[in-house]
Design an enzyme around this catalytic site. Structure first.
Site, PDB file in Angstrom:
ATOM      1  N   SER A  65       0.828  -1.209   0.000  1.00 13.78           N
ATOM      2  CA  SER A  65       0.000   0.000   0.000  1.00 13.78           C
ATOM      3  C   SER A  65       0.865   1.263   0.000  1.00 13.78           C
ATOM      4  O   SER A  65       2.005   1.257   0.473  1.00 13.78           O
ATOM      5  CB  SER A  65      -0.907   0.030   1.230  1.00 13.78           C
TER       6      SER A  65
HETATM    7  N1  SAH Z   1      -1.313  -4.626   4.145  1.00 18.78           N
HETATM    8  C1  SAH Z   1      -0.595  -4.927   2.928  1.00 18.78           C
HETATM    9  C2  SAH Z   1      -1.415  -4.578   1.704  1.00 18.78           C
HETATM   10  C3  SAH Z   1      -1.409  -5.719   0.750  1.00 18.78           C
HETATM   11  S1  SAH Z   1      -2.573  -5.659  -0.576  1.00 18.78           S
HETATM   12  C4  SAH Z   1       0.771  -4.255   2.908  1.00 18.78           C
HETATM   13  O1  SAH Z   1       1.064  -3.441   3.786  1.00 18.78           O
HETATM   14  O2  SAH Z   1       1.566  -4.561   2.024  1.00 18.78           O
HETATM   15  C5  SAH Z   1      -3.912  -6.619   0.075  1.00 18.78           C
HETATM   16  C6  SAH Z   1      -3.612  -8.042   0.477  1.00 18.78           C
HETATM   17  O3  SAH Z   1      -4.855  -8.630   0.906  1.00 18.78           O
HETATM   18  C7  SAH Z   1      -3.100  -8.946  -0.646  1.00 18.78           C
HETATM   19  O4  SAH Z   1      -1.887  -9.522  -0.250  1.00 18.78           O
HETATM   20  C8  SAH Z   1      -4.198 -10.003  -0.803  1.00 18.78           C
HETATM   21  O5  SAH Z   1      -3.710 -11.288  -1.142  1.00 18.78           O
HETATM   22  C9  SAH Z   1      -4.841  -9.998   0.574  1.00 18.78           C
HETATM   23  N2  SAH Z   1      -6.223 -10.481   0.637  1.00 18.78           N
HETATM   24  C10 SAH Z   1      -7.235 -10.304  -0.247  1.00 18.78           C
HETATM   25  N3  SAH Z   1      -8.358 -10.925   0.189  1.00 18.78           N
HETATM   26  C11 SAH Z   1      -8.050 -11.518   1.380  1.00 18.78           C
HETATM   27  C12 SAH Z   1      -8.779 -12.324   2.315  1.00 18.78           C
HETATM   28  N4  SAH Z   1     -10.056 -12.660   2.134  1.00 18.78           N
HETATM   29  N5  SAH Z   1      -8.123 -12.756   3.416  1.00 18.78           N
HETATM   30  C13 SAH Z   1      -6.824 -12.445   3.641  1.00 18.78           C
HETATM   31  N6  SAH Z   1      -6.085 -11.709   2.795  1.00 18.78           N
HETATM   32  C14 SAH Z   1      -6.676 -11.243   1.671  1.00 18.78           C
END
Ligand code: SAH
Length: 215
Positions: A65
């Site tokens: 993000s």
């Molecule tokens: N907090 C992260 C943002 C990653 S983007 C950071 O700081 O880098 C969002 C993430 O959510 C992705 O890795 C994706 O695989 C995950 N995601 C999407 N749906 C999800 C779910 N139902 N349960 C757990 N993770 C999920």
């Protein structure tokens, strides 16, 4: 790759940039100024942009993000030291590291197997003590509930009821809601088992929250 004067300087500039963009919470700014975001990149070219206020691709088609988004969501959560926090979407681990830097006890769920294993290892190597889980964030972690704060870092099509149930009374959930390119950032405060107070905080753009576990 260790820390360097160059990265330290870039981090301080990023903190100033976030201040000009409206982030005021001193703890959040301090955390952004401390967490080594360059460690969450595996590509050395991208790493030189680690302190740009931008989202970047990580493995499995996911993103780390934008620092502003991380700071904004964290500010809305109003983290107190020792707060028990559930994060949905571990991804790179950067957001989890920022929460940890604020003194939170962090539980984080990721559905992508490859990312889960990689990030778990990285956080351990960095001495960032976050509990990571491979699972479906829609279900939360009932065995560790209740949580003082819940943060969803993927675009949710609706508010998952199990997560509301796993929030303490007085607890806060921050979640980007919507199925299009942009989502509304919602802050939800749990007033009682069935009463919630909701406020809207602008629009953001996240990768979608998907169901189940992915290989
Ligand atoms: N907090 C992260 C943002 C990653 S983007 C950071 O700081 O880098 C969002 C993430 O959510 C992705 O890795 C994706 O695989 C995950 N995601 C999407 N749906 C999800 C779910 N139902 N349960 C757990 N993770 C999920």
């Amino acid at each position: 790759m260790t820390d360097s004067f160059l990265f330290k300087g870039q981090r301080q500039r990023l903190v100033q940039e976030l201040q000009t963009k409206g982030i005021t919470h001193s703890g959040v700014l301090q955390a952004i100024g401390t967490v080594q975001r360059h460690m969450f990149f595996n590509d050395s070219i991208l790493q030189s942009h680690a302190y740009d206020d931008k989202a970047f691709p990580i493995d499995a088609g996911q993103t780390i993000s934008q620092p502003y988004t991380v700071a904004f969501q964290t500010q809305l959560l109003n983290i107190q030291s020792k707060d028990k926090v559930l994060e949905i979407g571990t991804g790179s681990g950067y957001q989890a590291a920022v929460l940890y830097a604020l003194g939170a006890r962090v539980y984080s769920i990721e559905r992508q197997k490859q990312l889960y294993f990689k990030t778990k290892q990285l956080l351990k190597k960095m001495n960032i003590f976050v509990e990571t889980f491979l699972g479906d964030g829609y279900k939360g972690l009932p065995q560790f509930a209740p949580f003082d704060k819940i943060i969803i870092t993927a675009a949710a099509p609706f508010i998952p009821r199990p997560l509301l149930d796993q929030l303490t009374i007085g607890g806060i959930m921050v979640v980007p809601i919507g199925e299009g390119i942009q989502q509304k950032m919602l802050k939800i405060k749990k007033l009682s088992d069935n009463e919630f107070e909701q406020s809207e905080h602008g629009t953001f753009s996240f990768v979608p929250m998907l169901g189940g576990i992915a290989e």
